[in-house]
Design a protein around this motif. Sequence first.
Motif, mmCIF file in Angstrom:
data_model
loop_
_atom_site.group_PDB
_atom_site.id
_atom_site.type_symbol
_atom_site.label_atom_id
_atom_site.label_comp_id
_atom_site.label_asym_id
_atom_site.label_seq_id
_atom_site.Cartn_x
_atom_site.Cartn_y
_atom_site.Cartn_z
ATOM 1 N N ILE A 1 0.838 -1.210 0.000
ATOM 2 C CA ILE A 1 0.000 0.000 0.000
ATOM 3 C C ILE A 1 0.867 1.251 0.000
ATOM 4 C CG2 ILE A 1 -1.632 1.333 1.406
ATOM 5 C CD1 ILE A 1 -2.851 -1.325 2.307
ATOM 6 N N MET A 2 1.936 1.229 0.784
ATOM 7 C CA MET A 2 2.780 2.414 0.892
ATOM 8 C C MET A 2 3.592 2.655 -0.372
ATOM 9 S SD MET A 2 5.366 3.471 3.946
ATOM 10 C CE MET A 2 6.126 5.100 3.958
ATOM 11 N N VAL A 3 4.182 1.595 -0.936
ATOM 12 C CA VAL A 3 5.003 1.765 -2.136
ATOM 13 C C VAL A 3 4.146 2.222 -3.318
ATOM 14 C CG1 VAL A 3 6.385 0.502 -3.845
ATOM 15 C CG2 VAL A 3 6.810 0.184 -1.416
ATOM 16 N N LEU A 4 2.903 1.768 -3.396
ATOM 17 C CA LEU A 4 1.992 2.210 -4.454
ATOM 18 C C LEU A 4 1.387 3.582 -4.158
ATOM 19 C CD1 LEU A 4 0.135 -1.139 -5.271
ATOM 20 C CD2 LEU A 4 1.930 -0.014 -6.603
ATOM 21 N N ARG A 5 1.737 4.144 -2.986
ATOM 22 C CA ARG A 5 1.311 5.483 -2.552
ATOM 23 C C ARG A 5 -0.197 5.559 -2.328
ATOM 24 N NH1 ARG A 5 4.724 6.836 -0.285
ATOM 25 N NH2 ARG A 5 4.811 9.089 -0.568
ATOM 26 N N LEU A 6 -0.827 4.424 -2.054
ATOM 27 C CA LEU A 6 -2.264 4.421 -1.788
ATOM 28 C C LEU A 6 -2.582 5.104 -0.467
ATOM 29 C CD1 LEU A 6 -3.172 0.774 -2.921
ATOM 30 C CD2 LEU A 6 -3.369 2.916 -4.220
ATOM 31 N N ASN A 7 -1.642 5.045 0.479
ATOM 32 C CA ASN A 7 -1.878 5.707 1.762
ATOM 33 C C ASN A 7 -2.002 7.212 1.600
ATOM 34 O OD1 ASN A 7 1.124 5.401 1.261
ATOM 35 N ND2 ASN A 7 1.189 6.826 2.996
ATOM 36 N N VAL A 8 -1.231 7.780 0.660
ATOM 37 C CA VAL A 8 -1.304 9.220 0.405
ATOM 38 C C VAL A 8 -2.661 9.575 -0.197
ATOM 39 C CG1 VAL A 8 -0.276 11.142 -0.869
ATOM 40 C CG2 VAL A 8 1.192 9.356 0.093
ATOM 41 N N LYS A 9 -3.149 8.721 -1.106
ATOM 42 C CA LYS A 9 -4.460 8.962 -1.704
ATOM 43 C C LYS A 9 -5.570 8.883 -0.659
ATOM 44 C CE LYS A 9 -3.077 7.186 -6.228
ATOM 45 N NZ LYS A 9 -3.304 6.157 -7.285
ATOM 46 N N LEU A 10 -5.322 8.062 0.390
ATOM 47 C CA LEU A 10 -6.299 7.943 1.470
ATOM 48 C C LEU A 10 -6.140 9.032 2.526
ATOM 49 C CD1 LEU A 10 -6.212 4.063 1.976
ATOM 50 C CD2 LEU A 10 -8.046 5.403 0.901
ATOM 51 N N VAL B 1 4.026 4.404 7.976
ATOM 52 C CA VAL B 1 5.186 3.525 8.155
ATOM 53 C C VAL B 1 5.313 3.084 9.604
ATOM 54 C CG1 VAL B 1 6.958 5.291 8.653
ATOM 55 C CG2 VAL B 1 7.587 3.195 7.440
ATOM 56 N N ILE B 2 4.884 3.921 10.533
ATOM 57 C CA ILE B 2 4.886 3.536 11.950
ATOM 58 C C ILE B 2 3.882 2.410 12.194
ATOM 59 C CG2 ILE B 2 4.203 4.336 14.247
ATOM 60 C CD1 ILE B 2 5.514 7.025 13.548
ATOM 61 N N ILE B 3 2.690 2.526 11.610
ATOM 62 C CA ILE B 3 1.681 1.466 11.732
ATOM 63 C C ILE B 3 2.216 0.176 11.117
ATOM 64 C CG2 ILE B 3 -0.632 0.745 11.032
ATOM 65 C CD1 ILE B 3 -1.409 3.726 11.005
ATOM 66 N N ASP B 4 2.816 0.299 9.959
ATOM 67 C CA ASP B 4 3.370 -0.857 9.251
ATOM 68 C C ASP B 4 4.445 -1.558 10.078
ATOM 69 O OD1 ASP B 4 4.421 -2.679 7.488
ATOM 70 O OD2 ASP B 4 5.106 -1.210 6.017
ATOM 71 N N GLU B 5 5.430 -0.801 10.534
ATOM 72 C CA GLU B 5 6.569 -1.388 11.246
ATOM 73 C C GLU B 5 6.156 -2.011 12.572
ATOM 74 O OE1 GLU B 5 10.643 -2.330 11.143
ATOM 75 O OE2 GLU B 5 9.400 -1.333 9.642
ATOM 76 N N SER B 6 5.296 -1.328 13.316
ATOM 77 C CA SER B 6 4.909 -1.842 14.631
ATOM 78 C C SER B 6 4.067 -3.107 14.510
ATOM 79 C CB SER B 6 4.142 -0.768 15.418
ATOM 80 O OG SER B 6 3.006 -0.328 14.699
ATOM 81 N N SER B 7 3.093 -3.125 13.620
ATOM 82 C CA SER B 7 2.237 -4.304 13.483
ATOM 83 C C SER B 7 3.029 -5.504 12.966
ATOM 84 C CB SER B 7 1.063 -4.003 12.546
ATOM 85 O OG SER B 7 1.522 -3.619 11.264
ATOM 86 N N THR B 8 3.913 -5.279 12.003
ATOM 87 C CA THR B 8 4.719 -6.377 11.462
ATOM 88 C C THR B 8 5.615 -6.973 12.533
ATOM 89 O OG1 THR B 8 4.696 -5.392 9.250
ATOM 90 C CG2 THR B 8 6.410 -7.013 9.710
ATOM 91 N N ASN B 9 6.208 -6.127 13.362
ATOM 92 C CA ASN B 9 7.116 -6.623 14.400
ATOM 93 C C ASN B 9 6.377 -7.343 15.517
ATOM 94 O OD1 ASN B 9 10.228 -5.748 14.262
ATOM 95 N ND2 ASN B 9 9.003 -4.256 13.168
ATOM 96 N N ILE B 10 5.179 -6.894 15.849
ATOM 97 C CA ILE B 10 4.376 -7.608 16.857
ATOM 98 C C ILE B 10 4.110 -9.035 16.385
ATOM 99 C CG2 ILE B 10 2.101 -7.762 17.935
ATOM 100 C CD1 ILE B 10 2.026 -4.708 17.985
ATOM 101 N N ILE B 11 3.650 -9.152 15.153
ATOM 102 C CA ILE B 11 3.301 -10.467 14.623
ATOM 103 C C ILE B 11 4.537 -11.335 14.454
ATOM 104 C CG2 ILE B 11 2.291 -11.658 12.644
ATOM 105 C CD1 ILE B 11 0.583 -9.083 12.226
ATOM 106 N N ASN B 12 5.622 -10.748 13.966
ATOM 107 C CA ASN B 12 6.845 -11.520 13.746
ATOM 108 C C ASN B 12 7.407 -12.067 15.052
ATOM 109 O OD1 ASN B 12 8.932 -12.587 12.082
ATOM 110 N ND2 ASN B 12 10.258 -10.888 12.685
ATOM 111 N N ARG B 13 7.336 -11.272 16.121
ATOM 112 C CA ARG B 13 7.839 -11.732 17.418
ATOM 113 C C ARG B 13 6.951 -12.842 17.971
ATOM 114 N NH1 ARG B 13 12.532 -12.029 19.914
ATOM 115 N NH2 ARG B 13 12.998 -9.875 19.381
ATOM 116 N N ILE B 14 5.642 -12.698 17.833
ATOM 117 C CA ILE B 14 4.724 -13.751 18.285
ATOM 118 C C ILE B 14 4.979 -15.043 17.508
ATOM 119 C CG2 ILE B 14 2.298 -14.441 18.342
ATOM 120 C CD1 ILE B 14 1.595 -11.535 18.984
#
Length: 491
Positions: free
Chosen positions: A343-352, A360-373
């Motif tokens: 979504i971010m690389v396609l810049r859809l977040n900017v359109k939203l 990117v903060i939402i992306d990084e934090s959620s990915t790391n929570i799941i990866n650690r679990i």
Amino acid sequence: MEKCESTDCEEEIVKEEARSGWMSFIWDPYVWLGMLARELHWSFVFGVVVVYGFSQGLGGSLYRIASDYYWKDVRMVQPSAAQIYQGISYIPWILKPIWGLMTDVVPIVGYQRRPYFIFAGVLGLISTLVVSLYSKMPIFITLILLTAASGGVAIADVTIDACAAKNSIRSPLLASDIQSLCGMSSSIGALLGFSTSGVAVHLLGAQGALGLLCIPAIMVLFLGFILYEPRVTNHQHKQSSWEATRSMWTALKCPEIWRPSLYMYISLAVSLNIYEGKFYWYTDPTAGPAFSQEFMGIILAIGASGSLLGVLMYQKILKDYSFRSLLFWAQLLYGISGMLDLIMVLRLNVKLGIPDYLFVIIDESSTNIINRIKWMPMLVLSAKICPSGIEGTFFALLMAIDNVGILSASWAGGLLLHLLNVTHTDFKNLWLAILIRNIMRLSPLVMLFLVPKSNQSSTLLPSELIHSSEATDTHEEETIQLVSTVASSQV
């Protein structure tokens, strides 16, 4: 029943309120750490904090930011080349069975663990110091030095892992707590490291920031001098490298061991690592959002916070679920979370209307929570299938299998970036690389039948592997407990 004195009663009331009120946030970890220190010896807990918190957490996060900018800005290499170079420096982690075998069967001056911490600290100190002081070295010399520094961290890791595996087998009810301590230390250290690494690179430059890695190396060296470890005599230590190798081969033929080991490798190998492509895009002023050095550190620091939250969620909520069910949901969510990058690389977040820094903060934090679990039950599983007597060697072997998977994912990701022509300035196919990675992340779901259905407190080793070394373990455990009791009485 005798009545307690008023002062004692007041103290007990305060303690009880602290335990049940908002101060339980501070009190519970204190009690938990105290329990681990009593059951496992304080020097082991301190060793975990040093190795996982400072060496891997803080040092690893600083290395990640500094090395990324070093290859990008100092050496001016392409993203695919940087991805390959990072993989080369990771090779010592594949050699962990060698370090584990040495810690198990080659005691130095009567000690199996302490000398290896000392060697790891010296190796890391010298190599990082040289890299930070000399700027005009050929790339292959720099790679050798960075690989040596990585080797120092890997040797310290396998040595403390040997202690953790032994303690997990002796105290199976504490196995998940031990891995939670490791994960928590690593996450807190990474949080501190990422919070300061961007500023360090900005003030000292990428090369100067790499010189700060001397600090965790010194702490590992110090650990080698203070770690409590009973001295092993020639009579107590009879195991040869051939016996250890034979024991490992016997263990690997057991379905209870090779099946989860195969799953762990597959789940890591197919999760392609294309981070260098994302990093170059993050910092590109034309095609990307042009994040600064300081903000890159903040992004990864928030990711480390997510990782810490994942450890806490595992410790408080998820450690009683079965291996298979927990890994199913974690792997599924891990694949879905990768779509945030797309979504971010396609810049859809900017359109939203969602700004890049927030997304990117939402992306990084959620990915790391799941990866650690996802990672925590795999660590517990690895510790629980280590045969007694060769804990260090076998746990190192399992971690080496995992590291081969990580290296495979890194090099395959670098190859994918190269094939899609993702370069220093051309990112038009980065979205496709992310999409392929996300699809690959879901593929381990079909291999979950290799993972046991049992809960995480169960004994997984076959009885013949447990009983084969029972006499040796009993004698050694009695010796350790006796010396530990004496040491505790002197504190």
